[in-house]
Design a protein around this motif. Structure first.
Motif, PDB file in Angstrom:
ATOM      1  N   THR A 100      -6.622  -1.169  -3.347  1.00  0.00           N
ATOM      2  CA  THR A 100      -7.338  -0.897  -2.107  1.00  0.00           C
ATOM      3  C   THR A 100      -8.121  -2.112  -1.643  1.00  0.00           C
ATOM      4  O   THR A 100      -8.006  -2.551  -0.487  1.00  0.00           O
ATOM      5  CB  THR A 100      -8.282   0.300  -2.280  1.00  0.00           C
ATOM      6  OG1 THR A 100      -7.530   1.460  -2.635  1.00  0.00           O
ATOM      7  CG2 THR A 100      -9.048   0.579  -0.989  1.00  0.00           C
ATOM      8  N   THR A 125      -5.673  -5.208  -0.693  1.00  0.00           N
ATOM      9  CA  THR A 125      -4.927  -5.107   0.568  1.00  0.00           C
ATOM     10  C   THR A 125      -5.856  -5.201   1.771  1.00  0.00           C
ATOM     11  O   THR A 125      -5.530  -5.876   2.755  1.00  0.00           O
ATOM     12  CB  THR A 125      -4.129  -3.799   0.612  1.00  0.00           C
ATOM     13  OG1 THR A 125      -4.987  -2.680   0.320  1.00  0.00           O
ATOM     14  CG2 THR A 125      -2.989  -3.815  -0.397  1.00  0.00           C
ATOM     15  N   SER A 147       0.827  -1.205   0.000  1.00  0.00           N
ATOM     16  CA  SER A 147       0.000   0.000   0.000  1.00  0.00           C
ATOM     17  C   SER A 147       0.861   1.254   0.000  1.00  0.00           C
ATOM     18  O   SER A 147       0.609   2.204  -0.756  1.00  0.00           O
ATOM     19  CB  SER A 147      -0.924  -0.004   1.225  1.00  0.00           C
ATOM     20  OG  SER A 147      -1.745   1.149   1.251  1.00  0.00           O
ATOM     21  N   THR A 191      -1.762   5.200   3.527  1.00  0.00           N
ATOM     22  CA  THR A 191      -2.149   6.180   2.511  1.00  0.00           C
ATOM     23  C   THR A 191      -1.712   7.573   2.922  1.00  0.00           C
ATOM     24  O   THR A 191      -1.200   8.347   2.090  1.00  0.00           O
ATOM     25  CB  THR A 191      -3.675   6.146   2.299  1.00  0.00           C
ATOM     26  OG1 THR A 191      -4.087   4.821   1.969  1.00  0.00           O
ATOM     27  CG2 THR A 191      -4.075   7.090   1.174  1.00  0.00           C
TER      28      THR A 191
END
Length: 496
Positions: free
Chosen positions: A153, A156, A17, A180
């Motif tokens: 998104t 994960t 991520s 993020t």
């Protein structure tokens, strides 16, 4: 070896991520500057003038060039985002049902390969400045068909749901979501520094984006353990089996062999996967679980729409109302994401440490959060904006709590479908926010010194505030019903 294996169980998709969203923020931060410079160069062929305008220098004698380039860049950003995001919505829904049966790792590798191909197209644009910009749309379409950030998104978050128990899921989801915020700090600040180099800046930018996605492929293939399917790691399989025993209803698909898994890639874009996602989202559930799921969906979508509207509007609001420079706006945005990162990590740790009521904390966070937007709407100085960062800090925590609650509401074999549907709709909310707030701001910019849009955002957050309070009540009622009507599991020791 035991220590390394334990580390592989602990450090999983968080680097995926972080690396992917860092590349995405590099693309968003520096890519827009390159499009501006390229459009100016293609139209006027004035390299020095176009470069100075790209750096934000004010030159009154070239105002007509700047006006044209700003307008053209705004239109091209729409053109380039459409093939990148719209196909990703449908691709992700197809991938969701597929991943519940065959595995999560391909869903992280494919988007990274797509972004790698897109960055190669962009490198050619830098090396050949006379090349038409429209050729880049091919790379964007390939990246969109690979799923892009929407697939990353859902993949994960689904992976974390696979490898965690209900007790620690919110903590791990909160940590994953904080990636993020941390990647945005690195990506936005790094892109600003890189593009200052006139000779190699843009080429270095896209080389770095390519490198980050290559690292994702290598990391996922050789470090990350599969969480589902025929190649599931035994440790994760133990957790999964425990979750299935605790789940009242499951929709476990038939087992597939390793050979079948290697020949199943033709099913990725099959329309049957849409039916699987629809079935998992709409299926009947015990007690109020389906209704709770819908309430949580609506809460998350409105939250995403508000956050996307904030991202869309802040630069314009800061420039018009407070005359902040692009650098000052960048510092503020990076600082805000740093605060969100720290609060999210601290918040989920406190929830786990003291066993706090998650939905009650979520509702309280919404109250604080919307108060921050009210403060934004009434702000008269830059210092007020900085002070409001404290009130805006819970925005990352509420997203983690809601996602964790959604994950616990569905069965272990529905995680991919649910997160795929959720990520696709969140992506759609970004478009809704861009359309709604970009229309609203020009007609209300004289109200509250331009802050009326933030007052509207605060009003919208009242809806998820009410819905999460409702969910909290339903969960308490469901828990009480189970306690009163379901017999306790009594284990009798045969040795007595």
């Amino acid at each position: 070896m035991t220590a390394i294996k334990s580390l592989r169980h602990l450090v999983t998709v968080e680097p995926v991520s972080f690396l992917f969203f860092t590349s995405l923020f590099l693309q968003n931060g520096g890519g827009q500057q390159f499009i501006f410079y390229k459009l100016c160069y293609l139209e006027y062929n004035l390299t020095d003038v176009c470069w100075n305008l790209t750096l934000g220098q004010k030159m009154d004698q070239y105002q007509d060039i700047e006006d044209y380039t700003i307008s053209a860049t705004a239109h091209w950003m729409i053109y380039m985002n459409l093939p990148l995001t719209i196909p990703a919505i449908f691709t992700t829904i197809c991938f969701g049902g597929w991943s519940d049966k065959y595995g999560r790792k391909p869903m992280m590798i494919i988007p990274a390969v797509g972004f790698l191909i897109m960055s190669i197209f962009q490198m050619f644009q830098v090396l050949r400045m006379d090349m038409p910009l429209g050729i880049t749309l091919i790379g964007n379409f390939i990246a969109g068909m690979s799923g892009g950030f929407v697939t990353i998104t859902f993949a994960t978050f689904s992976y974390i749901a696979d490898i965690t128990t209900k007790e620690n899921r919110t903590l791990r989801i909160g940590i994953l979501q904080s990636m993020t915020f941390s990647s945005s700090i690195v990506g936005l600040l790094t892109s600003g520094v890189i593009v200052q180099n006139r000779e190699y800046g843009f080429l270095l930018l896209y080389c770095l984006i390519a490198l980050l996605n290559i690292l994702i492929v290598v990391y996922t293939q050789f470090w990350l353990l599969e969480s589902i399917g025929p190649n599931t790691d035994p440790y994760f399989q133990t957790i999964r089996t425990t979750e299935e025993k605790e789940t009242e209803t499951t929709s476990r698909p038939s087992e597939v062999s390793e050979i079948e898994c290697k020949t199943c890639f033709s099913d990725m874009w099959s329309p049957r996967n849409f039916k699987i996602v629809y079935r998992d989202v709409m299926k009947k559930r015990q007690h109020f679980d389906r209704f709770i799921l819908f309430l949580l969906f609506v809460s998350l979508f409105i939250l995403q729409m508000v956050l996307a509207g904030d991202n869309q509007m802040f630069a314009l609001y800061a420039k018009d109302s407070f005359h902040l420079s692009p650098a000052q706006t960048g510092y503020f945005t990076a600082s805000k994401n740093a605060v969100l990162f720290l609060f999210t990590v601290l918040g989920v740790w406190l929830l786990r440490k003291f066993n706090l009521n998650e939905m009650r904390c979520c509702s309280l966070s919404f109250i604080v959060f919307l108060s921050g937007y009210i403060g934004f709407s009434l702000a008269k100085s830059e210092s007020t904006l900085w002070a409001m960062l404290i009130l805006l800090s819970p925005s990352g925590l509420v997203g983690g709590i809601i996602r964790g609650a959604i994950s616990r509401t569905v069965g272990p074999d529905e995680q991919g479908s649910i997160f795929a549907a959720m990520s696709s709709m969140e992506n759609l909310m970004v478009f809704v926010a861009a359309f709604m707030f970009n229309i609203l701001y020009p007609v209300t910019k004289d109200i509250l010194n331009g802050g009326f849009v933030y007052f509207v955002m605060a009003e919208l957050l009242i809806i998820p505030l009410i819905l999460t309070m409702w969910v909290g009540d339903l969960l308490k009622y469901t828990a009480a019903y189970k306690y009163m009507n379901e017999p306790a599991n009594i284990v009798i020791n045969p040795d007595l």
